[in-house]
Scaffold this motif. Sequence first.
Motif, PDB file in Angstrom:
ATOM      1  N   UNK A   1       0.435   8.483   5.654  1.00 22.19           N
ATOM      2  CA  UNK A   1       1.767   7.971   5.335  1.00 22.19           C
ATOM      3  C   UNK A   1       2.056   8.192   3.852  1.00 22.19           C
ATOM      4  N   UNK A   2       3.235   8.607   3.533  1.00 23.40           N
ATOM      5  CA  UNK A   2       3.586   8.827   2.120  1.00 23.40           C
ATOM      6  C   UNK A   2       3.376   7.565   1.298  1.00 23.40           C
ATOM      7  N   UNK A   3       2.940   7.751   0.083  1.00 17.39           N
ATOM      8  CA  UNK A   3       2.620   6.615  -0.788  1.00 17.39           C
ATOM      9  C   UNK A   3       3.829   5.710  -1.005  1.00 17.39           C
ATOM     10  N   UNK A   4       4.975   6.303  -1.092  1.00 19.59           N
ATOM     11  CA  UNK A   4       6.175   5.494  -1.339  1.00 19.59           C
ATOM     12  C   UNK A   4       6.415   4.537  -0.173  1.00 19.59           C
ATOM     13  N   UNK A   5       6.225   5.056   1.009  1.00 15.26           N
ATOM     14  CA  UNK A   5       6.387   4.225   2.204  1.00 15.26           C
ATOM     15  C   UNK A   5       5.351   3.102   2.203  1.00 15.26           C
ATOM     16  N   UNK A   6       4.129   3.450   1.848  1.00 18.05           N
ATOM     17  CA  UNK A   6       3.067   2.445   1.825  1.00 18.05           C
ATOM     18  C   UNK A   6       3.356   1.356   0.812  1.00 18.05           C
ATOM     19  N   UNK A   7       3.875   1.763  -0.302  1.00 19.20           N
ATOM     20  CA  UNK A   7       4.201   0.763  -1.319  1.00 19.20           C
ATOM     21  C   UNK A   7       5.275  -0.174  -0.809  1.00 19.20           C
ATOM     22  N   UNK A   8       6.233   0.394  -0.093  1.00 12.26           N
ATOM     23  CA  UNK A   8       7.295  -0.448   0.460  1.00 12.26           C
ATOM     24  C   UNK A   8       6.723  -1.437   1.472  1.00 12.26           C
ATOM     25  N   UNK A   9       5.834  -0.932   2.317  1.00  7.76           N
ATOM     26  CA  UNK A   9       5.244  -1.795   3.338  1.00  7.76           C
ATOM     27  C   UNK A   9       4.423  -2.907   2.693  1.00  7.76           C
ATOM     28  N   UNK A  10       3.626  -2.533   1.712  1.00  7.67           N
ATOM     29  CA  UNK A  10       2.794  -3.524   1.031  1.00  7.67           C
ATOM     30  C   UNK A  10       3.641  -4.624   0.415  1.00  7.67           C
ATOM     31  N   UNK A  11       4.668  -4.205  -0.276  1.00  3.30           N
ATOM     32  CA  UNK A  11       5.531  -5.184  -0.933  1.00  3.30           C
ATOM     33  C   UNK A  11       6.226  -6.071   0.088  1.00  3.30           C
ATOM     34  N   UNK A  12       6.687  -5.458   1.159  1.00  4.67           N
ATOM     35  CA  UNK A  12       7.404  -6.218   2.183  1.00  4.67           C
ATOM     36  C   UNK A  12       6.489  -7.248   2.834  1.00  4.67           C
ATOM     37  N   UNK A  13       5.266  -6.833   3.100  1.00  4.59           N
ATOM     38  CA  UNK A  13       4.309  -7.718   3.737  1.00  4.59           C
ATOM     39  C   UNK A  13       3.977  -8.892   2.824  1.00  4.59           C
ATOM     40  N   UNK A  14       3.762  -8.571   1.573  1.00  2.00           N
ATOM     41  CA  UNK A  14       3.460  -9.633   0.609  1.00  2.00           C
ATOM     42  C   UNK A  14       4.617 -10.615   0.534  1.00  2.00           C
ATOM     43  N   UNK A  15       5.819 -10.086   0.492  1.00  3.49           N
ATOM     44  CA  UNK A  15       7.002 -10.945   0.403  1.00  3.49           C
ATOM     45  C   UNK A  15       7.119 -11.817   1.649  1.00  3.49           C
ATOM     46  N   UNK A  16       6.921 -11.205   2.785  1.00  6.58           N
ATOM     47  CA  UNK A  16       7.030 -11.940   4.040  1.00  6.58           C
ATOM     48  C   UNK A  16       5.991 -13.052   4.125  1.00  6.58           C
ATOM     49  N   UNK A  17       4.758 -12.703   3.768  1.00  3.28           N
ATOM     50  CA  UNK A  17       3.701 -13.709   3.783  1.00  3.28           C
ATOM     51  C   UNK A  17       4.059 -14.867   2.874  1.00  3.28           C
ATOM     52  N   UNK A  18       4.586 -14.527   1.742  1.00  8.57           N
ATOM     53  CA  UNK A  18       4.950 -15.555   0.785  1.00  8.57           C
ATOM     54  C   UNK A  18       6.055 -16.441   1.332  1.00  8.57           C
ATOM     55  N   UNK A  19       7.044 -15.819   1.913  1.00  8.84           N
ATOM     56  CA  UNK A  19       8.184 -16.565   2.449  1.00  8.84           C
ATOM     57  C   UNK A  19       7.776 -17.506   3.572  1.00  8.84           C
ATOM     58  N   UNK A  20       6.960 -17.000   4.462  1.00  8.87           N
ATOM     59  CA  UNK A  20       6.606 -17.816   5.619  1.00  8.87           C
ATOM     60  C   UNK A  20       5.586 -18.886   5.269  1.00  8.87           C
TER      61      UNK A  20
END
Lengths: 160, 160
Positions: free
Chosen positions: B133-152
């Motif tokens: 997977x392209x690094x940019x996509x991975x960075x987006x996923x990582x950030x999104x996951x972290x944000x989601x975990x934080x929110x929930x």
Amino acid sequence: MAIRAVASTDRGGAAERCAREVLDTVPQIMRVVRREMRREGGPLISVPQFRALAYVRRHPGGGLSGVAGHLGVAPPTASAIVDRLVRRGLVDRVSDPAERRRVVLTLTPAGARLLARLRARAQQRVTVRLARVPAAELRRITAALAALGHLLREEAGSDA
Amino acid sequence: MAIRAVASTDRGGAAERCAREVLDTVPQIMRVVRREMRREGGPLISVPQFRALAYVRRHPGGGLSGVAGHLGVAPPTASAIVDRLVRRGLVDRVSDPAERRRVVLTLTPAGARLLARLRARAQQRVTVRLARVPAAELRRITAALAALGHLLREEAGSDA
DNA sequence: TATTGTTATACTCTATAACTATA
DNA sequence: TATAGTTATAGAGTATAACAATA
């Protein structure tokens, strides 16, 4: 001193950092989902049961293997889950007259009703927690999650 | 995977669509993680045990409530999980001499060794699946996951 | 009395192995 | 024989309620 700050820096690349985030965060989210699913009096149902119910709704008449495949579990596990749903009167399980070793699964009216209610409730509960997040952020999260699920799922079945 | 179609289905709003995605995808990812954690001979360990071990490593001398809080489970659950780790010789559990109702948890050498090995292995396994997977996509996923975990997570503890 | 943790109990999820019934 | 499900068995996660010990 930087405890050989392995993790935090760039060693390992984007994929590794992403993997670490998955390992750390997904179980926590899972626990929140489970909790949201149980809160409040209504008939309790576990996440796997919920997903099995949803599968049956989308594939009425489907067999047990379909459920097992969808959940990603072994046949006995699926059998047990379905059995609990049957015992609660949420799913109907009968032998396929044309293929008597297959079972035909369908939702009972109670199952359909419960599923609709739970689906709305669980979604609403999670939605509430996301309500104050900017839409752009939410879209990013949604897309990322979908992509991740797709990526991890695609090879999951190939070796099972 | 061009997930641009989100905008077209505006029905329900971004938060609701995100919630639906969470409910649908997270259990599947969880199952993949569990699988990756078990494959291959080495000493088996469950995801909660893994997380408990990681917690103890990061909070040596911490008590049971710390583990329970970190895992987001009730005290008896944490007690049982720790108990299994103790019986396997991965964690040391002794009474705190200064506060005799507390327990002091530390990793045994075997526990530290196992944790390091499992951590590397699990990460590597998930990493492999993300490798193309392209690094940019991975960075987006990582950030999104972290944000989601934080929110929930942020409200999860407040009502427990 | 309030806290930290454990036991008791009861479910659920999960897998592997062995089995039944059908094709 | 091969396939679809089930039963048997075992172990892990989970919660609630009741308890012990300590502060």
